[in-house]
Design an enzyme around this catalytic site. Structure first.
Site, PDB file in Angstrom:
ATOM      1  N   ASP A   1     -10.931   1.659  -3.144  1.00 16.18           N
ATOM      2  CA  ASP A   1     -11.450   1.291  -1.825  1.00 16.18           C
ATOM      3  C   ASP A   1     -12.970   1.220  -1.849  1.00 16.18           C
ATOM      4  O   ASP A   1     -13.589   0.761  -0.898  1.00 16.18           O
ATOM      5  CB  ASP A   1     -11.010   2.324  -0.774  1.00 16.18           C
ATOM      6  CG  ASP A   1      -9.633   1.990  -0.214  1.00 16.18           C
ATOM      7  OD1 ASP A   1      -9.119   0.897  -0.510  1.00 16.18           O
ATOM      8  OD2 ASP A   1      -9.077   2.826   0.520  1.00 16.18           O
TER       9      ASP A   1
ATOM     10  N   ASP B   1       0.830  -1.214   0.000  1.00 15.81           N
ATOM     11  CA  ASP B   1       0.000   0.000   0.000  1.00 15.81           C
ATOM     12  C   ASP B   1       0.865   1.265   0.000  1.00 15.81           C
ATOM     13  O   ASP B   1       2.077   1.220   0.259  1.00 15.81           O
ATOM     14  CB  ASP B   1      -0.906  -0.030   1.242  1.00 15.81           C
ATOM     15  CG  ASP B   1      -2.275   0.576   0.982  1.00 15.81           C
ATOM     16  OD1 ASP B   1      -2.367   1.477   0.123  1.00 15.81           O
ATOM     17  OD2 ASP B   1      -3.234   0.161   1.635  1.00 15.81           O
TER      18      ASP B   1
END
Ligand code: GLA
Length: 715
Positions: free
Chosen positions: A516, A449
């Site tokens: 997301d 990430d």
């Protein structure tokens, strides 16, 4: 006078440059395939009558248009030596074929400004994809300050009409933006230090009459995970030029004598088969570049990701119970997301301390990994290596490793700072920590990430120059080092969802976390945009919960599953608490994905939007297609119009069968006999009929999906 013409042909496209020995090569053509030997053969420089009251010098578009010696358009180079040598022009051109007929390096020298360009062009015969890259070398004895160096300059025809680029934000990536081209310059720039959510490094240019399926379109993408810039500019001969490259922060392009600056690659292509033809070329190009463990992609395993089930509240017993439930519904890879490492109980602490939290995992990750493996699943782990929380041992021990500018306050985002991983000791630290985890446990997957933009990014502990460019090269190097040490590990590129999706990072990674946002309605649009450049097997797409955490909207499990199964499927919900019928429905969808994943992940993808609130896509080839038709809005027609499928073989007959009952709440309203037959054995229809008259569609409520398989009947 004889001039050298350089012609590169691929199956459906041609590129022609005219190469005078003492000038920059001139762009003569990039477009649909010309017949062999169709280059002009004569010097075209004398063919343009000069305009009145203008230079007595004709200066057409070259592969490196440069400022100050007769070119007034956007320059491929902006550079100077302490104010001098601000104007450049090529004085010598040498052509080196690296692969005869398809790849060439142009060695271009400016003897006055003391520069050398190496422009590489490679046109792939099968995919029609042109890869372009530039390297600039400072031949002078003083430092050269480069403000802008285009990775490449491409010509576009004068009837180029619109440019389709992608804007967006966290939770809504790949938001299509269509601009009309005219005489004003079109420009997009990204200075966020990562690929970004809001400015994708690429675009598609259409010509009049082009559609999803036909007509001439052009596309280009910069394979780079940092700052970038692209411009399309109208030229006075009526055509356009398209430039793309890295956006350099002030000082990032300083070249000492003898040093070189290498640009990222541009991946460009054109197609006469509209947006879908272009997408097919990009997909093929990416597939050829992917570095899969073992050299080959294996069937994309179904994931379960723990993020939305637990966030950071990880309790080993609960995590193991989630793994039990995941295995039962058919999950194949269990990914432990954020929250597992030292002091990571919330997003204010822990980043940088990459070892298991002693309270949550007193015996380390071993028991959990073992449990997951014993259930027949692979284990995957979330990391965010380039980041550090001020509240971490790493920051307390090495505050100077965070990117900063001396004298200026540190700017946090999500309570975190960015590490200067171009510092060898910082990169070694991260390699050591991740390598130790991978060596200690059979971890087969990392979700990597990068949850913030770069600011106050100076090298040398805040005393040096801008760090943006160095940071991207350093993350590529770290990824490469880890991959070399652990070649069996797959890596996903995530950046607050889809903030780092590009062909550059995909040299080292195997999946991207597209967004997301896993609300299926939002995902239809996000995935549609994504599909213009990227193939479905790398598209991380999860079945989330309802209501969706990011939007508050609810959709049926069937609709969520039908949207997610067209990518690399995962589940991101607490499957421990599903009632029996939901759990069994989820298992059925996962089984359906496993049955069709080969077809979904190989071959072509055709995409389209039809009137009346429909978005569709078809995976496979003209012989055997899996078609997903999403009804996103309620119909505004009394009778639903049929869907034309122009990609079908019009000389063949197809067996058409519905794969699963229509997916979604409410399902079919007033079923007609045709659809009953479609579900029970299917019907035979002519390809020509389906292509021109279309496939009848059921009348369904919104947020439903109709999935049909069409196979050629061989007699
Ligand atoms: C980012 C990712 C999410 C999740 C969180 C964890 O937002 O996109 O999927 O991994 O970080 O903090």
């Amino acid at each position: 006078m004889t001039v050298e013409f350089l012609t590169l042909h691929s199956r459906h496209s041609t590129l022609v440059l005219e190469c005078p020995a003492q000038e920059a090569p001139l762009w003569r053509y990039w477009g649909p395939r010309l017949p062999n030997h169709s280059t002009p053969g004569t010097d075209l420089r004398g063919t343009r009558p000069l305009p009145s009251f203008m230079l007595d010098l004709d200066q057409p578009l070259t592969v490196v248009p440069t400022f100050g010696v007769g070119w007034f358009g956007q320059s491929a180079l902006l550079a100077h030596r302490a104010g001098l040598d601000f104007a450049q022009a090529i004085t010598q051109c040498e052509v080196e074929w690296t692969t005869p007929g398809s790849a060439v390096v142009l060695h271009l020298t400016d003897a006055i400004a003391q520069l050398r360009f190496e422009v590489s062009l490679a046109l792939d015969v099968d995919t029609d994809v042109l890869t372009l890259q530039t390297c600039l070398t400072n031949l002078g004895d003083k430092e050269l300050d480069v403000q802008w160096l285009a990775a490449g300059t491409l010509p576009l025809p004068g009837d180029a009409a619109t440019v389709r680029s992608y804007a967006g934000q966290h939770n809504h990536e790949f938001l299509l933006q269509t601009d009309t081209l005219g005489r004003s310059q079109w420009r997009r720039e990204n200075r966020r230090g990562r690929t970004s959510h809001d400015c994708f490094p690429g675009a598609v240019v259409t010509t009049p009459g082009s559609t999803e399926h036909s007509g001439l379109v052009f596309g280009a993408h910069l394979a780079w995970s940092g700052n970038h810039q692209q411009t399309i500019e109208w030229l006075h001969d009526g055509q356009y030029q398209w430039q793309m490259g890295e956006w350099l922060a002030p000082g990032e392009g300083r070249l000492a004598p003898g040093n070189s600056l290498h640009t990222p690659e541009i991946i460009a292509t054109c197609s006469t088969q509209g947006l879908n033809g272009l997408a097919a070329n990009f997909h093929a190009a990416l597939r050829a570049r992917m570095a899969w463990p073992g050299g080959q992609m294996r069937p994309r395993p179904v994931h379960l990701n723990t993020w939305e089930a637990f966030y950071m509240d990880l309790v080993p017993g609960d995590v193991m119970a989630l793994a039990d439930a995941a295995a039962k519904v058919g999950v194949e890879r269990f990914v432990l997301d954020d929250g597992w490492f030292k002091n990571r109980h919330h997003d204010r602490a822990g980043l940088g301390d990459w070892w298991p939290d002693a309270v949550k995992f007193p015996q380390g990750l071993g028991p959990l990994v073992h449990h997951v493996n014993a259930l027949g699943m692979e284990f995957g782990l979330w990391v965010e290596p380039e980041m550090v929380n001020p509240d971490s041992d790493l920051f307390r021990n090495h505050p100077g490793w965070a990117l900063q500018i001396a004298g200026r306050p540190l700017i946090t985002a999500r309570n975190q700072l960015v590490l200067d991983i171009s510092r060898p000791e910082a990169a070694d630290y991260l390699f050591g920590k991740i390598d130790a985890l991978l060596a200690a446990h059979p971890i087969r997957y990392l979700k990597w990430d990068h949850n913030r933009d770069l600011t106050t990014a100076a090298l040398a502990g805040g005393l040096g120059g801008a760090a943006y460019r160095a940071q991207v090269h350093a993350v590529y190097a770290l990824l490469a080092r880890l991959r070399a040490a652990h070649p069996e590990v797959e890596i996903e590129s995530c950046s607050g969802g889809g903030g780092r999706i590009d062909f550059g990072v995909l040299r080292y990674t195997h999946r991207v976390w597209t967004s997301d946002c896993i609300d299926a309605m939002s995902r239809v649009q996000i995935q549609h945009g994504f599909g213009q450049f990227f193939p479905p097997e790398i598209l991380g797409s999860h079945i989330g919960t309802a209501p969706a955490h990011t939007t508050g909207r609810s959709q049926s499990l069937a609709f969520r599953a039908a949207v997610a199964m067209t990518g690399h499927l995962g589940v991101e919900l607490d499957v421990r608490h599903l009632d029996e019928s939901t759990s069994s429905a989820l298992s059925t969808w996962i089984a359906c994905y496993k049955k069709y994943r080969d077809q979904i992940h190989h071959g072509r993808v055709w995409r389209g939007e039809a009137a009346d609130g429909l978005v569709w896509q078809a995976h496979g080839d003209a012989d055997d297609l899996l078609l997903f038709v999403y009804r996103c809005q309620p119909t505004n027609h009394r009778y639903t119009p049929p869907l034309r499928l122009p990609m079908l073989d019009t000389s063949a007959r197809y067996q058409v069968e519905q794969v699963v009952a229509i997916a979604g709440e409410g399902a079919v309203q007033s079923p007609a006999p045709f659809f009953t037959t479609l579900q029970n054995g299917g019907v035979a229809l002519d390809g020509a009929w389906l292509a021109q008259a279309g496939l009848p569609l059921p009348r369904a409520t919104a947020e439903t999906c109709f999935i049909v398989r069409l196979q050629i009947i061989r007699t």
